[in-house]
Write an enzyme that holds these catalytic residues in place. Structure first.
Site, PDB file in Angstrom:
ATOM      1  N   LEU A 264      -7.448  -9.648  -1.468  1.00 58.14           N
ATOM      2  CA  LEU A 264      -6.909  -8.579  -0.615  1.00 58.14           C
ATOM      3  C   LEU A 264      -6.333  -7.444  -1.441  1.00 58.14           C
ATOM      4  CD1 LEU A 264      -6.010  -8.117   2.573  1.00 58.14           C
ATOM      5  CD2 LEU A 264      -3.745  -8.397   1.564  1.00 58.14           C
TER       6      LEU A 264
ATOM      7  N   HIS B 201       1.791   1.937  -3.478  1.00 61.72           N
ATOM      8  CA  HIS B 201       0.715   2.638  -4.209  1.00 61.72           C
ATOM      9  C   HIS B 201       0.776   4.140  -3.906  1.00 61.72           C
ATOM     10  CE1 HIS B 201      -1.666  -0.732  -5.830  1.00 61.72           C
ATOM     11  NE2 HIS B 201      -1.365  -1.384  -4.717  1.00 61.72           N
TER      12      HIS B 201
ATOM     13  N   CYS C 164     -19.451  -2.225  13.628  1.00 62.45           N
ATOM     14  CA  CYS C 164     -18.653  -2.540  14.818  1.00 62.45           C
ATOM     15  C   CYS C 164     -19.438  -3.460  15.742  1.00 62.45           C
ATOM     16  CB  CYS C 164     -18.277  -1.263  15.569  1.00 62.45           C
ATOM     17  SG  CYS C 164     -16.983  -0.321  14.758  1.00 62.45           S
TER      18      CYS C 164
ATOM     19  N   THR D  37       0.830  -1.201   0.000  1.00 64.17           N
ATOM     20  CA  THR D  37       0.000   0.000   0.000  1.00 64.17           C
ATOM     21  C   THR D  37       0.873   1.263   0.000  1.00 64.17           C
ATOM     22  OG1 THR D  37      -1.712  -1.247   1.108  1.00 64.17           O
ATOM     23  CG2 THR D  37      -1.870   1.136   1.282  1.00 64.17           C
TER      24      THR D  37
HETATM   25  N1  LIG Z   1      -7.101  -4.817   1.496  1.00 60.85           N
HETATM   26  C1  LIG Z   1      -6.201  -4.574   2.436  1.00 60.85           C
HETATM   27  O1  LIG Z   1      -6.517  -4.404   3.620  1.00 60.85           O
HETATM   28  C2  LIG Z   1      -4.759  -4.571   2.061  1.00 60.85           C
HETATM   29  C3  LIG Z   1      -3.787  -4.459   3.058  1.00 60.85           C
HETATM   30  C4  LIG Z   1      -2.445  -4.540   2.702  1.00 60.85           C
HETATM   31  C5  LIG Z   1      -2.083  -4.683   1.377  1.00 60.85           C
HETATM   32  N2  LIG Z   1      -3.048  -4.774   0.426  1.00 60.85           N
HETATM   33  C6  LIG Z   1      -2.698  -5.010  -0.998  1.00 60.85           C
HETATM   34  O2  LIG Z   1      -2.350  -6.380  -1.110  1.00 60.85           O
HETATM   35  C7  LIG Z   1      -1.455  -6.556  -2.195  1.00 60.85           C
HETATM   36  C8  LIG Z   1      -0.279  -7.396  -1.778  1.00 60.85           C
HETATM   37  O3  LIG Z   1       0.645  -6.656  -1.017  1.00 60.85           O
HETATM   38  P1  LIG Z   1       2.201  -7.002  -1.042  1.00 60.85           P
HETATM   39  O4  LIG Z   1       2.890  -6.000  -0.197  1.00 60.85           O
HETATM   40  O5  LIG Z   1       2.434  -8.423  -0.740  1.00 60.85           O
HETATM   41  O6  LIG Z   1       2.427  -6.718  -2.633  1.00 60.85           O
HETATM   42  P2  LIG Z   1       3.615  -6.558  -3.633  1.00 60.85           P
HETATM   43  O7  LIG Z   1       3.175  -5.500  -4.574  1.00 60.85           O
HETATM   44  O8  LIG Z   1       4.931  -6.448  -2.958  1.00 60.85           O
HETATM   45  O9  LIG Z   1       3.611  -7.982  -4.400  1.00 60.85           O
HETATM   46  C9  LIG Z   1       2.828  -8.302  -5.487  1.00 60.85           C
HETATM   47  C10 LIG Z   1       3.456  -9.537  -6.157  1.00 60.85           C
HETATM   48  O10 LIG Z   1       2.579  -9.944  -7.205  1.00 60.85           O
HETATM   49  C11 LIG Z   1       3.379 -10.398  -8.283  1.00 60.85           C
HETATM   50  N3  LIG Z   1       2.613 -10.375  -9.547  1.00 60.85           N
HETATM   51  C12 LIG Z   1       2.509  -9.400 -10.470  1.00 60.85           C
HETATM   52  N4  LIG Z   1       1.751  -9.805 -11.500  1.00 60.85           N
HETATM   53  C13 LIG Z   1       1.356 -11.074 -11.227  1.00 60.85           C
HETATM   54  C14 LIG Z   1       0.564 -12.036 -11.917  1.00 60.85           C
HETATM   55  N5  LIG Z   1       0.004 -11.750 -13.094  1.00 60.85           N
HETATM   56  N6  LIG Z   1       0.367 -13.238 -11.326  1.00 60.85           N
HETATM   57  C15 LIG Z   1       0.914 -13.535 -10.130  1.00 60.85           C
HETATM   58  N7  LIG Z   1       1.696 -12.655  -9.435  1.00 60.85           N
HETATM   59  C16 LIG Z   1       1.900 -11.451  -9.980  1.00 60.85           C
HETATM   60  C17 LIG Z   1       4.567  -9.448  -8.283  1.00 60.85           C
HETATM   61  O11 LIG Z   1       5.671 -10.001  -8.986  1.00 60.85           O
HETATM   62  C18 LIG Z   1       4.827  -9.295  -6.774  1.00 60.85           C
HETATM   63  O12 LIG Z   1       5.765 -10.275  -6.311  1.00 60.85           O
HETATM   64  C19 LIG Z   1      -1.126  -5.147  -2.706  1.00 60.85           C
HETATM   65  O13 LIG Z   1      -1.960  -4.859  -3.818  1.00 60.85           O
HETATM   66  C20 LIG Z   1      -1.495  -4.272  -1.530  1.00 60.85           C
HETATM   67  O14 LIG Z   1      -1.797  -2.949  -1.915  1.00 60.85           O
HETATM   68  C21 LIG Z   1      -4.363  -4.710   0.739  1.00 60.85           C
HETATM   69 ZN   LIG Z   2     -17.927   1.498  13.766  1.00 61.89          ZN
HETATM   70 ZN   LIG Z   3       0.070  -2.870   5.192  1.00 63.27          ZN
END
Ligand SMILES: NC(=O)c1ccc[n+]([C@@H]2O[C@H](COP(=O)([O-])OP(=O)(O)OC[C@H]3O[C@@H](n4cnc5c(N)ncnc54)[C@H](O)[C@@H]3O)[C@@H](O)[C@H]2O)c1
Ligand SMILES: [Zn+2]
Ligand SMILES: [Zn+2]
Length: 350
Positions: free
Chosen positions: A270, A51, A107, A48
């Site tokens: 996620l 991003h 909540c 994140t």
């Molecule tokens: N919803 C939530 O609460 C929440 C919280 C934390 C992170 N996130 C999100 O979760 C995701 C994972 O986080 P991270 O830190 O592990 O991510 P990261 O960006 O470090 O890793 C993403 C991985 O996906 C791989 N990838 C790219 N294209 C691909 C494909 N076509 N097929 C398979 N793999 C592929 C990349 O090579 C990389 O290793 C991010 O998008 C992040 O923003 C969401």
């Molecule tokens: Zn609340």
């Molecule tokens: Zn985080």
């Protein structure tokens, strides 16, 4: 409190552009009622944060300019706000970054992680890429027995991984993990620890992370040179995975994930998508009768409780997944490293 300095330097998103971070002075925050003041020990870099660094459409809508970002963190309590009796000065804590009002319908039904009036520490409000922060006392979680306090910041992404996995069956199930960033790697390790019968780990071309997934227990590792859907179907007797977790943010991975989950199976997502409207093979979802679930944060507190059980049992190989530690002054180098993908988890120390 008198020992704390008056100001601090913190990494702050100041400009609406790629990077746009500066290491600038801020006053040390003051505890409001019910809050604690924490002296940061370490803050890890999350997907994140990448991003936000890139300033994509999603982060532009979420992060006010001038925010000290950073939400995966741990530290020592150095101040207590009015009315706080749950914590003591000197205690080490890790942070749950979803702040809730604890009174809204979400909540009250046990979903405080999606509180209707919620804010996210280090995203919508100031966080922990600086040496001090304040936080509601209940979001400062005691560290489980045996966990090195220096590793405690990773409970946020490990909790994300466990929360995503628990959106479907794990014990005795076939689990597919798409995207082997730090959260995907934690998920591979946690799925094995939680009794998955087979863990399939998929990345695109990151050989370094694919090798780590193998070391962390994946039974099959796939990448861009494989026909991902065909290989998953093949190894699951034509059925597909029971529980598929999407951690890549890639539209093609999302499509593969949908097409390789078994009939009536579970797809837990996620990822944050830089393009918020990726193409989706919708009829596959319908006719496969998939349970499709968006995952946000961690359940408060069942995810934390399960995570502490796994950590206390020594079931998660944190030392393998944290590949780099840098001083906070090297935030930019840490972001470069995290963006390059030649790493597991990158932790910034204070
Ligand atoms: N919803 C939530 O609460 C929440 C919280 C934390 C992170 N996130 C999100 O979760 C995701 C994972 O986080 P991270 O830190 O592990 O991510 P990261 O960006 O470090 O890793 C993403 C991985 O996906 C791989 N990838 C790219 N294209 C691909 C494909 N076509 N097929 C398979 N793999 C592929 C990349 O090579 C990389 O290793 C991010 O998008 C992040 O923003 C969401
Ligand atoms: Zn609340
Ligand atoms: Zn985080």
């Amino acid at each position: 409190m008198s020992e704390e300095p008056a100001t601090m330097k913190a990494w702050t998103k100041v400009r609406a552009e790629q990077n746009g971070f500066e290491y600038i002075d801020h006053p040390i925050p003051k505890c409001k009622s019910g809050e604690v003041l924490v002296k940061t020990s370490s803050t890890s870099i999350c997907g994140t944060d990448i991003h936000i660094w890139k300033w994509d459409e999603w982060s532009e809508n979420e992060v006010p300019l001038g925010t000290i970002t950073g939400h995966e963190t741990c530290g020592e309590i150095v101040g207590l706000g009015e009315g706080v009796t749950s914590h003591k000065i000197g205690e080490m804590v890790a942070i749950e970054c979803h702040l809730a009002d604890w009174t809204c319908p979400r909540c009250l039904e046990g979903n405080a992680h999606i509180c209707e009036n919620g804010t996210i520490f280090g995203l919508n409000i100031d966080g922990a890429f600086g040496p001090y922060f304040t936080i509601p006392a209940q979001n400062a979680r005691q560290i489980p027995t045996g966990l090195d306090p220096g590793h405690a910041s990773i409970q946020d992404p490990l909790g994300n991984a466990i929360h995503t996995l628990t959106g479907g069956p794990v014990n005795g199930a076939t689990v597919a993990i798409h995207g082997l960033g730090p959260i995907g790697l934690f998920a591979v390790n946690a799925a094995k620890a939680m009794g998955a019968s087979m863990v399939i780990a998929i990345d695109w071309d990151n050989r370094y992370r694919m090798e780590m997934a193998r070391e962390l227990g994946a039974d099959l590792v796939l990448g861009k040179d494989d026909d991902v859907v065909a290989r998953i179907l093949e190894i699951t007797d034509g059925r597909g995975a029971d529980n598929t977790c999407e951690f890549s943010g890639s539209p093609s991975a999302l499509s593969n994930a949908i097409k390789s989950t078994r009939m009536g199976g579970f797809l837990n997502i996620l990822s944050v998508y830089a393009n918020p409207t990726p193409p989706v093979p919708m009829n596959e979802i319908v006719f496969r009768y998939l349970h499709l679930k968006g995952i946000n944060g961690r359940k408060m507190w069942s995810t934390w409780d399960l995570m502490h059980e796994l950590l206390e049992a020594g079931a998660i190989d944190i030392e393998r997944i944290i590949t780099h530690r840098l001083p906070i002054e090297q935030f930019q180098q840490g972001m470069d490293l995290a963006r390059s993908g030649d790493c597991g988890k990158v932790v910034l120390d204070f």
